[in-house]
Design a protein around this motif. Sequence first.
Motif, short mmCIF file in Angstrom:
data_model
loop_
_atom_site.label_atom_id
_atom_site.label_comp_id
_atom_site.label_asym_id
_atom_site.label_seq_id
_atom_site.Cartn_x
_atom_site.Cartn_y
_atom_site.Cartn_z
N GLN A 163 -54.81 130.16 63.14
CA GLN A 163 -54.56 131.85 63.38
C GLN A 163 -52.77 131.98 63.25
OE1 GLN A 163 -56.71 132.79 67.26
NE2 GLN A 163 -58.41 131.71 66.14
N LEU A 164 -52.28 131.06 62.90
CA LEU A 164 -51.02 131.14 62.76
C LEU A 164 -50.40 131.67 61.47
CD1 LEU A 164 -48.01 131.80 64.68
CD2 LEU A 164 -47.79 128.75 64.61
N ALA A 165 -50.00 132.78 61.03
CA ALA A 165 -49.55 133.01 59.24
C ALA A 165 -47.94 132.01 59.82
CB ALA A 165 -48.92 134.74 60.26
N VAL A 166 -47.81 132.06 57.79
CA VAL A 166 -46.67 131.10 57.43
C VAL A 166 -45.94 131.65 58.07
CG1 VAL A 166 -45.88 130.12 55.60
CG2 VAL A 166 -48.08 129.66 55.85
N GLY A 167 -45.50 130.94 58.15
CA GLY A 167 -44.06 131.42 58.88
C GLY A 167 -43.71 132.25 60.42
N GLY A 168 -44.81 131.83 60.94
CA GLY A 168 -45.29 132.69 62.44
C GLY A 168 -44.56 131.74 64.05
N ARG A 169 -44.65 132.05 65.19
CA ARG A 169 -43.92 130.79 66.03
C ARG A 169 -45.47 131.53 67.11
NH1 ARG A 169 -42.15 135.01 62.70
NH2 ARG A 169 -42.12 136.57 64.53
N LEU A 170 -45.31 130.16 67.44
CA LEU A 170 -46.27 130.57 68.67
C LEU A 170 -45.77 129.81 70.14
CD1 LEU A 170 -49.90 129.14 68.58
CD2 LEU A 170 -48.39 127.76 70.57
N ILE A 171 -45.80 130.45 71.09
CA ILE A 171 -45.44 129.62 72.52
C ILE A 171 -46.60 129.80 73.60
CG2 ILE A 171 -44.32 130.25 74.77
CD1 ILE A 171 -42.07 129.95 72.60
N ALA A 172 -46.91 128.11 73.49
CA ALA A 172 -48.23 127.66 74.71
C ALA A 172 -46.88 126.96 75.95
CB ALA A 172 -48.71 127.12 73.83
N ILE A 173 -47.78 126.89 77.17
CA ILE A 173 -46.86 126.23 77.97
C ILE A 173 -48.15 125.17 78.18
CG2 ILE A 173 -46.52 126.25 80.83
CD1 ILE A 173 -46.88 129.01 80.20
N LEU A 174 -47.50 123.59 77.94
CA LEU A 174 -48.71 122.47 77.94
C LEU A 174 -48.95 121.44 79.14
CD1 LEU A 174 -48.24 122.01 74.26
CD2 LEU A 174 -49.94 123.03 75.58
N GLY A 175 -49.22 121.00 79.46
CA GLY A 175 -49.56 119.71 80.63
C GLY A 175 -50.27 120.65 81.58
N THR A 176 -49.61 119.74 82.34
CA THR A 176 -50.42 119.37 84.01
C THR A 176 -49.69 119.40 84.90
OG1 THR A 176 -50.86 117.06 84.48
CG2 THR A 176 -52.47 118.64 83.49
N GLY A 177 -49.25 119.97 86.24
CA GLY A 177 -48.44 119.89 87.50
C GLY A 177 -48.48 119.10 87.66
N PRO A 178 -46.94 119.15 88.77
CA PRO A 178 -46.01 119.94 88.31
C PRO A 178 -44.96 120.16 87.13
CG PRO A 178 -45.36 118.41 89.36
CD PRO A 178 -47.19 116.90 89.13
N ALA A 179 -44.98 119.49 86.53
CA ALA A 179 -44.04 119.43 84.74
C ALA A 179 -44.62 119.76 83.54
CB ALA A 179 -43.83 118.14 85.10
N MET A 180 -44.64 120.80 83.43
CA MET A 180 -45.30 121.37 82.00
C MET A 180 -43.75 121.63 81.06
SD MET A 180 -48.07 124.51 83.67
CE MET A 180 -49.28 123.56 84.92
N ARG A 181 -44.45 121.66 80.09
CA ARG A 181 -43.83 121.89 79.12
C ARG A 181 -43.55 123.22 78.23
NH1 ARG A 181 -39.67 118.64 78.64
NH2 ARG A 181 -39.34 116.03 80.05
N VAL A 182 -43.25 123.92 78.11
CA VAL A 182 -43.09 125.25 77.21
C VAL A 182 -42.74 124.93 75.97
CG1 VAL A 182 -41.97 127.38 76.58
CG2 VAL A 182 -42.36 127.11 79.18
N ARG A 183 -43.84 125.20 74.73
CA ARG A 183 -43.35 125.06 73.24
C ARG A 183 -43.32 125.95 72.47
NH1 ARG A 183 -47.12 119.75 71.87
NH2 ARG A 183 -46.01 119.34 73.34
N ARG A 184 -42.30 125.72 71.89
CA ARG A 184 -42.48 126.71 70.60
C ARG A 184 -42.85 125.52 69.17
NH1 ARG A 184 -38.23 128.89 66.61
NH2 ARG A 184 -38.70 131.06 66.34
N ILE A 185 -43.52 126.31 68.75
CA ILE A 185 -44.07 126.16 67.20
C ILE A 185 -43.97 127.48 66.33
CG2 ILE A 185 -46.29 124.92 66.50
CD1 ILE A 185 -47.37 123.96 68.85
N SER A 186 -43.65 126.03 65.27
CA SER A 186 -43.44 127.11 64.18
C SER A 186 -44.00 126.41 62.86
CB SER A 186 -41.91 127.54 63.50
OG SER A 186 -41.38 127.45 65.01
N HIS A 187 -45.14 127.85 62.01
CA HIS A 187 -45.63 127.60 60.93
C HIS A 187 -44.49 127.85 59.50
CE1 HIS A 187 -49.49 127.96 58.70
NE2 HIS A 187 -49.02 127.27 58.08
N SER A 188 -44.06 126.87 59.49
CA SER A 188 -42.70 127.02 57.99
C SER A 188 -42.82 126.77 57.04
CB SER A 188 -41.62 125.36 58.65
OG SER A 188 -42.85 124.61 58.95
N GLN A 189 -43.83 126.33 56.90
CA GLN A 189 -45.35 126.06 55.58
C GLN A 189 -46.24 126.04 55.35
OE1 GLN A 189 -42.70 123.55 52.38
NE2 GLN A 189 -41.42 122.75 54.03
#
Length: 217
Positions: A163-189
Amino acid sequence: MDFDTLRRTMIDTQIRTWEVLDPRVLGTVAHVKREFFVPTAYRHLAFADFNLPLEHGEIMWTPKMEARVLQELDLREHDRVLEIGTGSGYLTALMARLAGMVHSIEDRAEFSRMAEGRLRAQGVHNAHLHIGDGANGWAAHAPYDAICITGSLPALPDTFKAQLAVGGRLIAILGTGPAMRVRRISHSQPGIFESVELFETEIPPLRHPPLPARFVF
């Protein structure tokens, strides 16, 4: 309370020190009145550097995390944005000020109704709130130029990338506690996605996470 002074202090001592220097983001945080989106009982803590509680065990992110994520989304005036988890509506308001349209999905009807009232009272008219389960995204208005998932997930379902357009950016918080990581995903091509880990945090999970078979690690 002098909310304007507290807001300026928050920006200078919390947000700027967290590598948030984009003038558009700083201006947006200065303009949108966070105190109106905070539960009344915690309004005196509207600019404190911790997650504020909402009902049902949900939270508002810290101000610095809200601003950092807003900067990482790099929103533009014609962008179509998907937000999963409306919550108080504050992050919705921030994104709506920078983007063309925000579609925000919330599975708790009472949250959505309260957020709708706050947004309209603050003059935000380019945010459409939807009540439903957004754990697999929201196909109705896809593709989106930006997607922000405000609750954590063990892993990201592939439907969000679809559902992310080409050129789009997505922010997700992934993992289980206590250490989760905030990830930025770019649909570059077309079909090519690039990701970067931004920082660690711990955020309550989405209420209805997808089945493991739908996960993409």
